[in-house]
Design a protein around this motif. Structure first.
Motif, PDB file in Angstrom:
ATOM      1  N   GLU A  43       0.736  -1.051  -0.334  1.00 14.80           N
ATOM      2  CA  GLU A  43       0.072   0.023  -0.149  1.00 14.80           C
ATOM      3  C   GLU A  43       0.622   1.691   0.595  1.00 14.80           C
ATOM      4  N   LEU A  45       5.443   1.992   0.203  1.00 13.34           N
ATOM      5  CA  LEU A  45       6.562   1.826   0.468  1.00 13.34           C
ATOM      6  C   LEU A  45       7.331   3.730   0.326  1.00 13.34           C
ATOM      7  N   LYS A  46       7.143   3.521   1.437  1.00 11.15           N
ATOM      8  CA  LYS A  46       8.516   4.566   1.781  1.00 11.15           C
ATOM      9  C   LYS A  46       9.730   4.853   1.854  1.00 11.15           C
ATOM     10  N   GLN A  47      10.627   5.473   0.674  1.00 11.02           N
ATOM     11  CA  GLN A  47      12.333   5.521   1.235  1.00 11.02           C
ATOM     12  C   GLN A  47      12.435   6.708   2.062  1.00 11.02           C
TER      13      GLN A  47
ATOM     14  N   ASN B  59      -2.885   2.417  -8.990  1.00  9.78           N
ATOM     15  CA  ASN B  59      -3.728   1.902  -8.190  1.00  9.78           C
ATOM     16  C   ASN B  59      -3.797   2.486  -6.667  1.00  9.78           C
ATOM     17  N   ASP B  61      -2.240   2.751  -4.404  1.00  9.02           N
ATOM     18  CA  ASP B  61      -1.078   2.574  -3.933  1.00  9.02           C
ATOM     19  C   ASP B  61       0.085   3.485  -4.042  1.00  9.02           C
ATOM     20  N   THR B  62       0.812   3.561  -2.777  1.00  9.76           N
ATOM     21  CA  THR B  62       2.045   4.852  -2.681  1.00  9.76           C
ATOM     22  C   THR B  62       3.493   4.318  -2.383  1.00  9.76           C
ATOM     23  N   GLY B  63       4.090   5.783  -3.513  1.00  7.41           N
ATOM     24  CA  GLY B  63       5.370   5.585  -2.867  1.00  7.41           C
ATOM     25  C   GLY B  63       6.107   6.538  -3.007  1.00  7.41           C
ATOM     26  N   TYR B  64       6.306   7.095  -2.050  1.00  7.78           N
ATOM     27  CA  TYR B  64       6.812   7.626  -1.382  1.00  7.78           C
ATOM     28  C   TYR B  64       8.744   8.018  -0.956  1.00  7.78           C
ATOM     29  N   VAL B  65       9.079   8.491  -1.158  1.00  8.98           N
ATOM     30  CA  VAL B  65      10.425   9.172  -1.164  1.00  8.98           C
ATOM     31  C   VAL B  65      11.192  10.598  -0.374  1.00  8.98           C
ATOM     32  N   TYR B  66      11.274  11.108   0.455  1.00  5.46           N
ATOM     33  CA  TYR B  66      12.286  11.440   0.580  1.00  5.46           C
ATOM     34  C   TYR B  66      13.689  12.368   1.183  1.00  5.46           C
ATOM     35  N   THR B  81      13.327   6.608  -7.719  1.00  6.37           N
ATOM     36  CA  THR B  81      12.586   5.573  -7.013  1.00  6.37           C
ATOM     37  C   THR B  81      11.086   5.716  -6.392  1.00  6.37           C
ATOM     38  N   HIS B  84       9.586   3.409  -8.584  1.00  4.24           N
ATOM     39  CA  HIS B  84       9.395   2.126  -7.968  1.00  4.24           C
ATOM     40  C   HIS B  84       9.097   1.516  -6.865  1.00  4.24           C
ATOM     41  N   ALA B  85       8.872   2.180  -6.296  1.00  2.00           N
ATOM     42  CA  ALA B  85       8.012   2.111  -4.841  1.00  2.00           C
ATOM     43  C   ALA B  85       6.603   1.374  -5.460  1.00  2.00           C
ATOM     44  N   TYR B 337       7.864  17.517   5.072  1.00  2.00           N
ATOM     45  CA  TYR B 337       7.956  16.478   3.604  1.00  2.00           C
ATOM     46  C   TYR B 337       8.867  14.968   3.943  1.00  2.00           C
ATOM     47  N   GLN B 338       9.143  15.207   5.487  1.00  2.00           N
ATOM     48  CA  GLN B 338       8.968  13.675   5.088  1.00  2.00           C
ATOM     49  C   GLN B 338       8.408  12.467   5.648  1.00  2.00           C
ATOM     50  N   TYR B 339       6.988  13.149   5.265  1.00  2.00           N
ATOM     51  CA  TYR B 339       6.317  12.187   6.070  1.00  2.00           C
ATOM     52  C   TYR B 339       4.855  11.848   4.711  1.00  2.00           C
ATOM     53  N   LYS B 340       4.180  11.690   4.101  1.00  2.00           N
ATOM     54  CA  LYS B 340       2.953  11.102   3.211  1.00  2.00           C
ATOM     55  C   LYS B 340       1.741  11.854   3.219  1.00  2.00           C
TER      56      LYS B 340
END
Lengths: 446, 474
Positions: A43, A45-47, B59, B61-66, B81, B84-85, B337-340
């Motif tokens: 759900e 994915l955090k990097q 869809n 789903d979340t990819g989050y990068v900081y 990235t 990719h997530a 910025y570190q959080y969705k």
């Protein structure tokens, strides 16, 4: 990365030498991964990757602090200038001291290359495993609030104008799950987590099963009647209390008159069987590191031994005030904060009895599995009054679940009323505790 | 801040491989904090931070990068990235020109933190400390803290929206410890707002600190609170911790969608007494939870959650709104910025009613009057909540009697809201930092004076209180 951070640290010290102030650079690099799954799918994915710097300058005994995430040469210079500017407003204080350069650090095994090497795909599988195990445990488990895998790799460098350079890296990984069991219109939460230094030691399956068990046993609760009774607390509940106790053995709180343990060293403050330890060298706990946030070597301290208060936790400042040495408890949460007295791995020494043995002779008691609102407990007065859920104990056996209770008391009495300690030590992050038995607690119900 | 072109390039890169939605949130934050404690400046904290969070949604789903590497290279790597997530790769090219989205209102900042010298701030906290200590020997410790946050953000997304916004928040708090004959008690007061330092002149900081001191001293003489079920009146000045805990969290759409709220599937149903209307409003001037744009670039707004007891709707961020096929209510917030972003409250309150607050007390034969609340917590799944009473008084025969300490209130959200039988014509606010998913955001909450016919008061079980025992036995 260490090299890069040291390089920045040297620049800070050079600017500080030019400005004729003492200085300390705390540099941190942190990389983390968090995979959250729901319904067998990823759900979120955090990097993340971040670097940052916290600077302390001591300008004729006056302390200045500034942090920045911008490590460009211009920003470094501005940061030191700001810190010196701020220091001018502070009161001179001889106890503002930086760690000396004669520290001897223990070699700790805090890095598992497997965590770095494992593929993202396999880590996603680990995240799903906890969910799978929980769902297959029982058909009444039908909501997974959150299940996931996480890992963290960080490097910390501390350099100061006393010539100290400390640098080390560590990593850990973890699994967690929050879920809900439903039956006949009743819904109850379940939770479990594990943080470990070894990828091989991580068992998402166990976490999933534990959380399912936790929720199922709470289904269809009844209320409890108001009164006093013997209570058993699960390790997770005990660690919540440890959070409050931690602020009472903190020398900063003690010196400021904010701890009820002030002036009680050598006195009996808890029951004979209670021993409380802070151990920065216990590799198993995620609080282990060779040095603290000031570069002082970590150590193992017995704070309460068989009920007798032995000592408090110190950083450089609080130690200097009492002519003592820092215990290696000058902790920082990140580069954004000044170091302050904090715990490393904070633990209750386990006893001999199994949890079942602790329960077996209780005629009527309360087995506490959850407390809510623990943060409202008062570390200064020791008073607490928190919401609680658990299971009724009748004739030495766990019977029906209870919710909507409130437990209240004072930690001074609480510590003295501990009449049994289990052998089931369990880590929750950097806190660890076994099951304990309290002679009597005030319970409010219907 | 970053150039528009660079933002476009990052977004284009993030959706190139088939993301449904991409967003970049760039933040520059300066914080200043002064803490006076133990008769000296305990701490001055000054920090500068820059960073960006990139989100790709695919869809649902979340990819989050900081990252705090804001170079073009660093941002593009982060965009890759993030994608990719989020899932499988499917190449597509799309240009994303950005158009600035205008604010619908603004908050005035009269005394910008930049214009207040450090020396002046130190003068404020020092004087407040002295004023409290003048109260006498029983004052054991005083801590007075003031802080301000200046935040500049850019939020750009693959829909071509660009929001550029600046926000200033200030906060002041005092914590006083009093001690007498082996008893120690604390008093705490805080104020804050989306505003400059004009919300505070020197006198009001003194008043704040003295008020905290007075409570600590009064509590020294208080006896432990009784335990059991009883009617509870919450004065307006107590603020809205109860509404925040008892229903606010359960009306956040992400929790509802996951089946984690006691309010799921209850839209259109009666969830509170007729007297209860609950509103979340980000647009209120100078309140601590106010904002012009939420952290996804949606305009802040007023949302009626419960209207005369009927559940009207939930609080949404973009993602939760998409799932329900509705519009975001502008409640997508993040700590940094570190959080969705996730659905969060802003300023949440029970709307004032018609009753005279004094008359509500007069018509209550027995119970607890809550004048000040502390922190709280809720289990949204079943609605059970607990919170701390900092200042509570026993009510007997319609009169306010002695102060009691150490009380907590526990109850169930929907049950408590249904038991509200009186609602006053006043309204009082309190501020706080609300935690959810490990993120803290500034909020305020408010309520008029209300009466709840029965809540569990968890104090020290005391056998010697005949009035209370009667209630327990019912």
């Amino acid at each position: 990365m260490e090299w890069c951070l040291r390089n920045t640290g040297e620049k800070i010290l050079n600017i500080a030498y030019d400005m004729k102030v003492e200085a300390e650079a705390f540099l941190m690099h942190n990389r983390e991964l968090n995979i959250e799954v729901a319904n067998g799918k990823v759900e979120t994915l955090k990097q993340a990757e971040e670097k940052g710097l916290g600077i302390r300058v001591i300008n004729n005994g006056k302390l200045g602090f500034v942090y920045t995430s911008d490590l460009s040469d211009r920003a470094l210079k501005e940061a030191v200038i700001s810190a010196v500017y701020i220091s001018k407003y502070m009161k001179e204080d001889e106890h503002n001291v930086l760690t000396s350069n004669n520290q001897i650090y223990h070699h700790l095994s805090l890095y598992d290359p497997d965590i770095e090497k494992e593929s993202l795909k396999n880590k996603i599988e680990l995240a799903k495993e906890a969910e799978k195990a929980a769902l297959s445990a029982d058909p009444r488990i039908n909501i997974i609030e959150k299940a996931g895998y996480e890992d963290n790799f960080f490097t910390s460098v501390i350099m100061n104008t006393n010539g100290l350079t400390a640098s080390a890296s560590a990593n850990f990984c973890g699994s967690y799950i929050f879920l809900v069991a439903e039956e006949n219109g009743d819904a109850q939460n379940g939770f479990s987590m594990m943080l470990t230094r070894r990828l091989k030691g991580l068992s998402p399956e166990q976490i999933g099963k534990e959380a399912a068990f936790d929720a199922l046993r709470s289904l269809n609760p009844k209320s409890i009647t108001t009164g006093k009774m013997t209570c058993i607390m699960e390790p997770s509940v005990v660690t919540r209390f440890l959070g409050i106790i931690a602020s009472m053995v903190n020398a900063d709180a003690v010196q400021k008159g904010k701890s009820m343990l002030e002036g009680k060293i050598g006195e009996k403050v808890a029951s004979d069987n209670f021993t409380l330890i802070d151990d920065g060298l216990c590799e198993k706990g995620v609080g282990a590191f060779p040095f603290d946030g000031e570069g002082t070597a970590s150590s193992r301290k017995v704070l309460i031994e068989n009920g007798v208060l032995k000592g408090f936790l110190y950083d450089n400042y609080t130690a200097s005030k009492e002519g003592k040495k820092s215990t290696g408890n000058g902790q920082r949460r990140s580069f954004r904060t000044l170091p302050g007295v904090g715990t490393t791995n904070f633990m209750v020494k386990p006893g001999e009895k199994t949890p079942d043995e602790l329960i077996s002779d209780i005629k009527r008691g309360f087995y506490i599995t959850e407390v809510i609102g623990m943060h409202t407990a008062n570390p200064i007065t020791g008073e607490f009054s928190v919401g609680a859920a658990g299971i009724m104990i009748e004739n030495g056996r766990l019977t029906y679940p209870v919710k909507g209770a409130a437990i209240a008391g004072n930690l001074a009495d609480f510590l003295k009323d501990i009449e049994g300690i289990g052998n089931d030590l369990r880590f929750y992050g950097a806190k660890a505790a076994p099951t304990i038995r309290i002679k009597s607690l005030s319970i409010a119900g219907d | 801040m970053l150039e528009k072109k660079l933002l476009s390039r990052v977004l284009e890169r993030a959706v190139k491989k088939g993301g449904d939605f991409a967003e970049i949130y760039v933040e520059e934050r300066e914080i200043n904090h002064v803490l006076y404690e133990d008769k000296r400046i305990e701490r001055i904290n000054h920090g500068m931070e820059r960073g960006a969070g990139i989100r790709v949604v695919k869809n649902g789903d979340t990819g989050y990068v900081y990252t705090n590497d804001l170079s073009e290279e660093g941002l593009l790597r982060a965009a890759d990235t993030a994608y990719h997530a989020a899932g499988e790769i499917k190449y597509m090219d799309k240009e994303i020109p950005l158009k600035v989205k205008e604010p619908l209102y603004s908050f005035s900042v009269k005394r910008h933190p930049k214009d207040v010298e450090l020396a002046e701030k130190i003068g404020w906290v020092k004087e407040a400390d002295e004023k409290v200590r003048e109260m006498g020997e029983s004052i054991r410790q005083v801590a007075v803290g003031i802080s301000d946050v200046q935040k500049k953000v850019q939020i750009a997304n693959s829909d071509g929206e660009l929001v550029e916004n600046e926000e200033v928040r200030v906060r002041a708090a005092a914590n006083v410890v009093a001690y007498k004959d082996g008893v120690m008690q604390t008093g705490y007061e805080a104020i804050g707002g989306t505003s400059g330092w004009e919300i505070l002149n020197e006198n009001s900081l003194n008043d704040l600190a003295v008020k905290a001191g007075e409570l600590a001293v009064k509590l020294l003489e208080a006896r432990p609170a009784p335990a059991g079920k009883m009617p509870v009146i919450m004065a307006a000045e107590a603020g809205g911790t109860m509404v925040h805990e008892a229903c606010g969290h359960g009306l956040e759409a992400d929790l509802v969608q996951k089946g984690l709220s006691v309010y799921k599937d209850k839209k259109g149903e009666k969830v509170a007494s007729d007297l209860v209307t609950v509103i979340d409003d980000a647009t209120l001037d100078k309140k601590y939870g106010s904002y012009v744009f939420d952290d996804e670039g949606i305009h802040g707004q007023e949302t009626v959650l419960i209207d005369k007891g009927e559940l009207k709707g939930y609080m949404y961020d973009r993602l939760a709104a998409l799932r329900d096929g509705v519009h975001s209510t502008g409640n997508g917030r993040r700590e940094s910025y570190q959080y969705k972003p996730v659905p969060r409250m802003s300023n949440t309150f029970i709307a004032p009613g018609k009753d005279d607050p004094e008359e509500i007390i007069r018509s209550t034969p027995y119970g607890l009057l809550v004048k000040k609340m502390g922190g709280g917590q809720v289990n949204t799944t079943n609605g059970d909540f607990v919170f701390e009473v900092k200042e509570g008084y026993i009510i007997e025969n319609g009169e306010v009697r002695e102060l009691v300490r150490g009380a907590t209130l526990s109850g169930n959200g929907p049950e408590a809201l249904k038991k509200i039988d009186r609602v006053g014509n006043d309204l009082g606010f309190a501020i706080g930092t609300c935690g959810k998913d490990g993120q803290g955001v500034p909020v305020s909450d408010a309520q008029p004076t209300i009466r709840i016919t029965g809540l569990t008061v968890g104090g020290i079980a005391d056998e010697g209180l005949p009035g209370i025992k009667r209630i327990i036995r019912k």
